[in-house]
Every structure is written in structure tokens, then in C-alpha cells.
Design an enzyme around this catalytic site. Sequence first.
Site, PDB file in Angstrom:
ATOM      1  N   ARG A 167       0.580  -1.154   0.162  1.00 15.31           N
ATOM      2  CA  ARG A 167      -0.204   0.041   0.091  1.00 15.31           C
ATOM      3  C   ARG A 167       0.818   1.254  -0.134  1.00 15.31           C
ATOM      4  O   ARG A 167       0.412   2.340   0.690  1.00 15.31           O
ATOM      5  CB  ARG A 167      -1.024   0.219   1.103  1.00 15.31           C
ATOM      6  N   ASN A 209       2.644  -7.621   7.890  1.00 17.21           N
ATOM      7  CA  ASN A 209       2.734  -8.940   7.241  1.00 17.21           C
ATOM      8  C   ASN A 209       4.195  -9.180   7.070  1.00 17.21           C
ATOM      9  O   ASN A 209       4.911  -9.139   6.160  1.00 17.21           O
ATOM     10  CB  ASN A 209       2.158  -8.884   5.719  1.00 17.21           C
ATOM     11  N   GLU A 290      -6.082 -12.120   8.439  1.00 15.53           N
ATOM     12  CA  GLU A 290      -5.600 -12.251   6.976  1.00 15.53           C
ATOM     13  C   GLU A 290      -4.667 -13.282   6.640  1.00 15.53           C
ATOM     14  O   GLU A 290      -3.816 -13.075   5.841  1.00 15.53           O
ATOM     15  CB  GLU A 290      -5.205 -10.890   6.582  1.00 15.53           C
ATOM     16  N   ASP A 363     -11.805  -0.896   8.151  1.00 16.61           N
ATOM     17  CA  ASP A 363     -10.513  -0.773   7.482  1.00 16.61           C
ATOM     18  C   ASP A 363     -10.293   0.463   6.790  1.00 16.61           C
ATOM     19  O   ASP A 363     -10.190   0.669   5.547  1.00 16.61           O
ATOM     20  CB  ASP A 363     -10.414  -1.945   6.548  1.00 16.61           C
ATOM     21  N   GLU A 391      -4.609   4.068   0.971  1.00  9.69           N
ATOM     22  CA  GLU A 391      -4.871   2.994   0.424  1.00  9.69           C
ATOM     23  C   GLU A 391      -6.175   3.055  -0.109  1.00  9.69           C
ATOM     24  O   GLU A 391      -6.475   2.482  -1.291  1.00  9.69           O
ATOM     25  CB  GLU A 391      -4.912   1.719   1.267  1.00  9.69           C
TER      26      GLU A 391
END
Length: 707
Positions: A167, A209, A290, A363, A391
Site C-alpha cells: 500500500r 505482514n 488475514e 479498515d 490505500e
Amino acid sequence: MNQTSVVNIKFLCKAVGCIGASVKRVGLICFLLLCNGAYVCAEDGSRAWLRIDSVGKAEVTCHRKSATLSIARTELTKFWKGKPVVLQLLSNKVTRSLGSDGYAIFSDEKGVKISSCGVRGILYGTYHLLRLQETGIDCSALSIKEKPAYQYRLLNHWDNLDRTVERGYAGRSLWNWDELPEVCSPRYQAYARLNASVGINGVVLNNVNASPQILSSEYLAKIKALADVFRSYGIQVFLSVNFSSPAALGGLSTSDPLDEEVRRWWKDKVQEIYRFIPDFGGFLVKANSEGLPGPQDFGRTHADGANMLADALEPFGGIVMWRAFVYNPGDEDRAKQAYQEFMPFDGAFRKNVVIQVKNGPVDFQPREPFSPLFGAMRQTAVMPEFQITQEYLGFSNHLAYLASLWKECLDADTYRDGKGSTVMRMTATPLFPEAITAIAGVANIGTDANWCGHPFAQANWYAFGRLAWNPHLTSGEIAEEWIRLTFDMPQEAEQSVKEIMLESREAVVSYMMPLGLHHLFAWGHHYGPEPWCAILGARPDWMPSYYHKADTFGIGFDRSRTGSNAVMQYHEPLCTLYNSMDSCPEELLLWFHHVPWQHKMRSGRTLWEELCYKYDEGVQHVKAFQRKWDEVLPHVDAERFRDVQKRLKIQVRDAVWWKDACLLYFQQYARLPIPYELERPQHNLEDMMDFKLNITNFECPPYGFSR
Ligand code: GCV
């Protein structure tokens, strides 16, 4: 900082260099230079809001020595234009009450004194004094005491080890892992300086992540090199960690947080980190979210996972920021899941754990109600996470000043302890004596010369820092400061730019998702509209129809008591207010209700008409921004002027695209005409549905929608 009298050599050289290549282009440049009064110099934006020209002769005294104090001293010597300054590192009643990041500034006819009990406080006081000078404040009789609202004021970089940025829309990751630790780019220092100048005191270097590799000894040596640069600017380094690192990196058979070997592994790893970086800040963790691993993979809880890491970090003073961004496909409303998963553990976390909560329950949408978790926990520290990178707000193609969005969240009343229990108060006031107070923003920074892509995206980095320091500042005050520091314009032009900035977020909401609509974004990259998106076999909660629920009756997600009952997660009177279609604020109506197309709105229009008007309003706003920006041409250097102008053109095109896509798609259900006084659609629904923007999720599409 008066740039108008400075001839920019770089720019002229560039222009001369163009002669051979393109006479036409030089002609254009000359024209723009003339338009700009011949001497408004071009800027690549790399100096951001620190554009002071060195005067290099201020008298600065400081009797103590430290790398941070020496930076403060150099900044003032070079850039301060006033009377002598004394920097006083001292512990007295006043400085102690302000804490080691706080400072006092006093000035009179003899000079200025900046005092603090910490070197960081002196540095922040220094930048504040320079900010006052550069924004035109009279500095001859100052009496200022400042301390930050939040103890930890952090940027979260979603940077991957291959230098892509999840992003990210401003080039590649700043961290050049291949060159580190041997080569330290000068941009690391420039980045640290910009952060320090707005009070940011910590950075999480890598993506939530997270690759387990970040904890390898090889990377720790590289991270040490960055930490060594950042330290003297008062910036602590933090890392995002992958919960399965003990197995993935350490070769253990499990990453179960209650397994003794696993606990030992984390303790040893933490010890190793502190050997490299003695002032390491701690971990940020995205777990069981996720598809990422987490304690639930082993039948354990979020508290088990967070506490294991907290125990390893505690002896060194490190903290754990454990994210509450969790949701799973299933019957339960996504907006309710974080609250449901975390509330049972209120009070079960160690004192050095803080739960990091996105501003809204879904989100980072252009508009969401605040997350009910802010007003819920009573024994667990909670910190807001904002998204600075855009984003869901047009990447770095759209001008969207986000202080307005963040203020909406910070100022929202949770009613936890009665009226006045704002998100700001709930998160900036420690719940218990040792409780952490913190705030994070997902960075919008990359290798682009101007750091953030859109020249105005810098304002969001700036605003995040200023709000993290003082959430009571208004969006307008921050915009004013930023404009003064970033451009050199007469007041009237500053006013126009400020108007653009203050209206920009609402404009984006209007042309993308007005009246509480959310998540109508295109699959994967989230750039343009795809309310129709339906991917066979994909998670339903990743499909726009999950959120808009349009049918021939109406549109919107019923979260009332008779719907998903998400309203119950809010304290009274909000629960009742949101529960009724009649009392629900219209900007959140379709967030909380499935509303008939013919529903009468407060304006007297039907819901369908109101929707059409809102989309149109968004488009008209951006067109007005274009006109206003063109008017400031004489007061902005050609390079930044044209950059913004080009992006506004894209923004207008995208706004029309959003309006046409959403209205034509929803019209199939509403079966009503678009009010005839509004502009007609420019696209066909079928064309837009066929169109696929070919971008990966870390690139900024060059020109928005075109076939
Ligand atoms: C870092 C959203 C984004 C993801 C992001 C995630 C998160 O889902 O689309 O890119 O992942 O939020 O905040 O963890």
C-alpha cells in the site's frame, strides 16, 4: 525561507540541458518561469516542510554534550534568525512536570532559553522555535510549555524486505537492505530529521505482514545501522514480527506460545536484538489476521501470544503492540469481530502490552464510525492506528488531507465514562500508572524525491506527527502551519490552499462512498470503484456487495438491533442514536442501516436523489480545487505547481469515474432517474465493468481510468 529571490541553479541547469532535447519544452519552462515572476525556484519537494535557508550565524550556548544536543545546536546555529539561544538540560519542577520529551521556551529582550529534562525535549523545543519563526510568529516574548499527549508517536512502515511497500505509492522502500549496513543513505538522516521536527519518536521498520527473516542476525546488523542514525534524532526502532518465527526462522517444531522452548527462543532472540540495539523499542504483531499465524493456531489466546513476547521484552523496557485487526469469514458482521475477540481479554494482558486499533471497525475507509474498542477496554491500554498512506483514498493521485479524518476519530465521544470520553482522552490518558499511551500512523513514505508522491501527501505525514504530539490542534491550524512551511505564498493564496485541504477529505467521501457506504473498492489494489465485484470462490467479506447490500428495496448494511446488532458495541446514547434510521447521523446512515430508496432524507430528497447529489457534490468539489489551484500559479514554483495540477486532473477524472460507476450500478436496483439537473454520466456501466486496472498493489496507477 524566502525562496523568491533565490535562483535555483539545479532547475536552470535542467532547463538548459533541455535545449538540445526539446526547444518546445524549454519554451514552456520559460513561460512558467515568467508567469512565476521569473525567480520562484523549482523544487523537488525533498526538503518537505523544512525549507529554511541557512543563515549560519545564530549564537547558541549549551553546556552539556550529546549527539542529540549537538543536532539541536547545529539546527539553531544554521537556521535561527533571532537573539542568542541557551539550551538548558536541567531537572527542576517545571521540566520534570513536562517529562523528558517536553520542553519550556522562554524569550525576552536578552534571548531565548529552551529547557527540558531530556535531550529529546531540547530537540523538540528547537524545532518548535524554528517552526514559530518560519510561520511568522513573533518570538520576542515567548512563554511556552509543551509536552506530548502520547508517549509513543510511531510511524508504521509496511515495507517488505524486497523493497516493495504494501500500500505504498511513493516509490520503493527507503531501506536499502542490500547496501546496509555498509552503506547508509543520507536520506535516512533526512528522514529522521523530518520525523523529529514533528515529534515522531519511533518507527516500525517493516510490514506487519512480516517476514521471519527480519529477525535473522544478518538483518539485525542492518537494523542496527539504521537505529544508529535515528537515535540522535530521538527515534527508537521497532520491528513487526511474524508469530511463527520460532519455527520458520529458528527451526523449532512449533511456535506455540506456551511451549517452553518457544518462550526460550523469543527470550534469546530479544537478548540478541538488544545486544545490537540497546534502545530497541519493541514488537508490533499482526496475528491470526488475514491468514497470518498467531497463538490461535495452537489453541491459545491473543493474551497468551502477546504476554509471551511481553515477558521477553520486559527486562529491557520493550513493549508489544498487538493489533486488533482481526476478522474471519463467517456469519458474524466483520465490523463486530475485533470487539468480540478482544473484550473477553480486557485486563489479561501484561502492562507492557498495548492493543493497536484501527480508527474504524472495518479498515481505514474514507469514513467509518470510530472503533467501539476505544471506549470499551477498562484495564488494557489501547492505541489508535491511522493510515497515512492513501490505500482507500486515491493513492498518491488524489489530494486528501487526512487530519480531518483523524480528528473526527480523536474527537469522537465514546461515552465510556460519560460525556466527554473522547477517543483522544481514552487513549492519551493512562488507564493505570504504568499504562502505555501510543499512537501509530501507517507511513506514506518511499524513495520518491518528495518522499510521499503527491506533494500534498506530505501534509499528512506532517499532520500525523503534530496530532500525535497535540491532538487538540485543529485540522485548520495544522494545515496553516504546513502551508506556510511548505510554500511561500501571500495570505490570500494560503487561504485558498487551506480551503482545498480542509474540504478535500469530505470531497473524497462524497465522490467515493457518501452517506456511510464503504468498501466499494476494486479487488486487490483498492484504487477505483467496483461495487459489482464478484469473484467466484473469494471470501464474501472481501466483496463490495457484502458491505453495500444493494437490492430493489434499498441499500446499506443493517447493523441495528434487528440487524447485526453492531450498535450494541457502542455506549449509550450512541447505541440508541445509531440504532434508529431517523436519529442516525446521515453521514453514517448506510453504515448502520439498510435504507429504502424512497426514504426521505433531512434535505427533503429521497435517499436515491441524495446519493446522486452527494456523488455530484464530490465531483464539483474537485473541479473547484482545480480552479483554485490554477489561481495560485504565480505563487508556486513550476515543478510543484505542475505536479499538483497533473494529479488534480487525474483526481477529477477518477471522481467522475467513481460517480458514474456507483450511480449507474446502483441505479439498476433503485430504478430511478438521476435527477435531471445533475451532470449526465460520461461512461457506460458495461465499459466500466469490463475495465480492469492493471496495477500491482504497491504501484500508483499513472493516469487513473482510461480505456
Ligand atoms: C498490511 C488491509 C490492507 C492490507 C493490510 C491490512 C492490515 O487489509 O489491504 O494490505 O496488510 O489491512 O492492516 O494488516
